[in-house]
Design an enzyme around this catalytic site. Structure first.
Site, PDB file in Angstrom:
ATOM      1  N   LEU A 223      11.941 -19.647  -4.478  1.00 48.85           N
ATOM      2  CA  LEU A 223      10.829 -18.878  -3.914  1.00 48.85           C
ATOM      3  C   LEU A 223       9.499 -19.272  -4.564  1.00 48.85           C
ATOM      4  CD1 LEU A 223      10.140 -16.471  -1.940  1.00 48.85           C
ATOM      5  CD2 LEU A 223      10.029 -15.071  -4.008  1.00 48.85           C
TER       6      LEU A 223
ATOM      7  N   ASP B 184       0.829  -1.209   0.000  1.00 48.81           N
ATOM      8  CA  ASP B 184       0.000   0.000   0.000  1.00 48.81           C
ATOM      9  C   ASP B 184       0.868   1.265   0.000  1.00 48.81           C
ATOM     10  OD1 ASP B 184      -2.267   1.504   0.077  1.00 48.81           O
ATOM     11  OD2 ASP B 184      -2.749   1.107   2.169  1.00 48.81           O
TER      12      ASP B 184
ATOM     13  N   HIS C 159       2.405   3.714  -8.969  1.00 43.95           N
ATOM     14  CA  HIS C 159       2.157   2.297  -9.239  1.00 43.95           C
ATOM     15  C   HIS C 159       3.328   1.665 -10.003  1.00 43.95           C
ATOM     16  CE1 HIS C 159      -1.723   2.375  -7.492  1.00 43.95           C
ATOM     17  NE2 HIS C 159      -2.293   3.142  -8.406  1.00 43.95           N
TER      18      HIS C 159
ATOM     19  N   SER D  64      -7.183  -6.039  -5.911  1.00 45.91           N
ATOM     20  CA  SER D  64      -8.271  -6.652  -5.151  1.00 45.91           C
ATOM     21  C   SER D  64      -9.578  -6.614  -5.946  1.00 45.91           C
ATOM     22  CB  SER D  64      -8.459  -5.910  -3.825  1.00 45.91           C
ATOM     23  OG  SER D  64      -9.068  -4.664  -4.060  1.00 45.91           O
TER      24      SER D  64
ATOM     25  N   ARG E 105      -0.285   9.578  -9.986  1.00 45.78           N
ATOM     26  CA  ARG E 105      -0.460   8.292  -9.284  1.00 45.78           C
ATOM     27  C   ARG E 105       0.144   7.124 -10.062  1.00 45.78           C
ATOM     28  NH1 ARG E 105      -3.826   7.691  -5.142  1.00 45.78           N
ATOM     29  NH2 ARG E 105      -4.384   5.536  -5.608  1.00 45.78           N
TER      30      ARG E 105
ATOM     31  N   ASN F  77       1.320   3.447  -2.876  1.00 44.37           N
ATOM     32  CA  ASN F  77       1.876   3.911  -4.155  1.00 44.37           C
ATOM     33  C   ASN F  77       1.416   5.325  -4.480  1.00 44.37           C
ATOM     34  OD1 ASN F  77       2.890   1.339  -4.443  1.00 44.37           O
ATOM     35  ND2 ASN F  77       1.350   0.673  -5.926  1.00 44.37           N
ATOM     36  N   GLY F  78       0.118   5.574  -4.247  1.00 50.28           N
ATOM     37  CA  GLY F  78      -0.471   6.882  -4.570  1.00 50.28           C
ATOM     38  C   GLY F  78       0.172   7.991  -3.733  1.00 50.28           C
TER      39      GLY F  78
HETATM   40  C1  FPP Z   1      -2.010   0.422  -3.152  1.00 47.92           C
HETATM   41  O1  FPP Z   1      -1.553   1.719  -3.366  1.00 47.92           O
HETATM   42  C2  FPP Z   1      -1.547  -0.464  -4.186  1.00 47.92           C
HETATM   43  C3  FPP Z   1      -2.364  -1.058  -5.103  1.00 47.92           C
HETATM   44  C4  FPP Z   1      -3.805  -0.855  -5.175  1.00 47.92           C
HETATM   45  C5  FPP Z   1      -1.847  -1.948  -6.112  1.00 47.92           C
HETATM   46  C6  FPP Z   1      -0.526  -2.611  -5.880  1.00 47.92           C
HETATM   47  C7  FPP Z   1       0.078  -2.748  -7.212  1.00 47.92           C
HETATM   48  C8  FPP Z   1       1.372  -2.657  -7.527  1.00 47.92           C
HETATM   49  C9  FPP Z   1       2.444  -2.541  -6.519  1.00 47.92           C
HETATM   50  C10 FPP Z   1       1.820  -2.641  -8.937  1.00 47.92           C
HETATM   51  C11 FPP Z   1       1.612  -3.869  -9.738  1.00 47.92           C
HETATM   52  C12 FPP Z   1       1.965  -5.153  -9.068  1.00 47.92           C
HETATM   53  C13 FPP Z   1       2.748  -6.148  -9.592  1.00 47.92           C
HETATM   54  C14 FPP Z   1       2.808  -7.486  -8.912  1.00 47.92           C
HETATM   55  C15 FPP Z   1       3.554  -5.979 -10.805  1.00 47.92           C
HETATM   56  P1  FPP Z   1      -2.636   2.897  -3.362  1.00 47.92           P
HETATM   57  O2  FPP Z   1      -2.893   3.292  -4.758  1.00 47.92           O
HETATM   58  O3  FPP Z   1      -3.870   2.475  -2.629  1.00 47.92           O
HETATM   59  O4  FPP Z   1      -1.855   3.981  -2.575  1.00 47.92           O
HETATM   60  P2  FPP Z   1      -2.512   5.155  -1.713  1.00 47.92           P
HETATM   61  O5  FPP Z   1      -3.304   4.486  -0.608  1.00 47.92           O
HETATM   62  O6  FPP Z   1      -1.323   5.887  -1.215  1.00 47.92           O
HETATM   63  O7  FPP Z   1      -3.366   5.961  -2.642  1.00 47.92           O
END
Ligand code: FPP
Length: 241
Positions: free
Chosen positions: A130, A19, A36, A64, A32, A21-22
């Site tokens: 792994l 969690d 990602h 999800s 954003r 990325n944003g």
């Molecule tokens: C949450 O960050 C992250 C996700 C919803 C997706 C996770 C996906 C990746 C790391 C990229 C693709 C994955 C692979 C396996 C190649 P958020 O957007 O909810 O962040 P925020 O809460 O800060 O907005």
């Protein structure tokens, strides 16, 4: 013989809710999508770090069942990144002796992504390093419902009797049938929720939460989580592990 303090308890299976990325992107005044993308680039180094540190199974929450409600733009960015990652994955499997499995309902994904997944899973079966699971269109409740449907079908066909349904047998209908339950769950970015991730499997899992955003979560941060785990006195409702 190793000194006592050097003998550490290493979790066999680690789950990660990736969690933040944003927020990582926002902090840098970036779109954003770049968050990602940085998050996706952090997946392979994390697999390597986990294996180096003695972890045998790693499961990451990539998309999800609820993530479909994000904007079309964001869903398409995430799907593109996942496709890119999975398409390049056979090479990574060969290089790192890694097996990849997808958990989640892949039937809602595009046909070509489904084909990529099937081919990758088949190819990577041969690797015993792994054991890496990517949760994709995954929801814990959805997984339990899909398992229940399979069980109901078998009962209807007379292959299974309701009296034979137990915790042990139920497990075999889940997407993680051959995979041990996680010993440690890590969630990055300071949120304290499990957000529908492996609801059945997390029953006795230790939880580790860190404020670090996923793209910044590196080997040092993983070591901190493993250190936390090593210092936990694991109990299963009174029964020690
Ligand atoms: C949450 O960050 C992250 C996700 C919803 C997706 C996770 C996906 C990746 C790391 C990229 C693709 C994955 C692979 C396996 C190649 P958020 O957007 O909810 O962040 P925020 O809460 O800060 O907005």
């Amino acid at each position: 013989m190793a000194k006592k303090e050097e003998i550490k308890k290493i979790p066999t299976h680690v789950g990660i809710i990736m969690d933040g990325n944003g927020r990582w992107a926002k902090k840098r005044l970036l779109p954003r999508a770049m968050g990602h993308s940085a998050g996706a680039n952090n997946v392979e180094p994390t697999c390597k770090a986990a294996w180096d540190l003695g972890v045998k199974y790693l499961t990451v929450y990539a998309f999800s069942t609820e993530n479909w409600t994000r904007s079309d733009d964001e869903v398409s960015t995430l799907m593109k990144l996942l496709k890119q990652y999975l398409e390049g994955c056979k090479e990574k499997c060969l290089k790192n002796n890694m097996r990849v499995r997808i958990i989640g309902d892949i039937s809602r994904l595009s046909k070509d992504l489904q084909e990529t997944i099937i081919s990758l899973e088949e190819y990577s079966k041969q690797f015993d390093g792994l054991q890496f699971q990517v949760a994709l269109n995954y929801g814990g409740r959805d997984e339990i419902i899909r398992a229940t449907r399979k069980i109901a079908e078998e009962c209807k066909e007379g292959k299974l009797s309701p009296a034979d349904i137990s915790e042990e047998s139920f497990k075999n209908y889940l997407d993680t049938a051959d995979i041990p339950d996680p010993d440690l769950l890590i969630r990055t970015s300071g949120e304290l929720r499990i957000s529908n991730f492996m609801l059945w499997q997390l029953a006795y899992t230790e939880m580790y939460f860190t404020d670090v955003y996923w793209p910044d979560f590196d080997k040092k941060e993983l070591e901190k989580a493993l250190e936390y785990y090593a210092n936990r006195d694991r109990r299963y409702g009174g029964r020690k592990s």
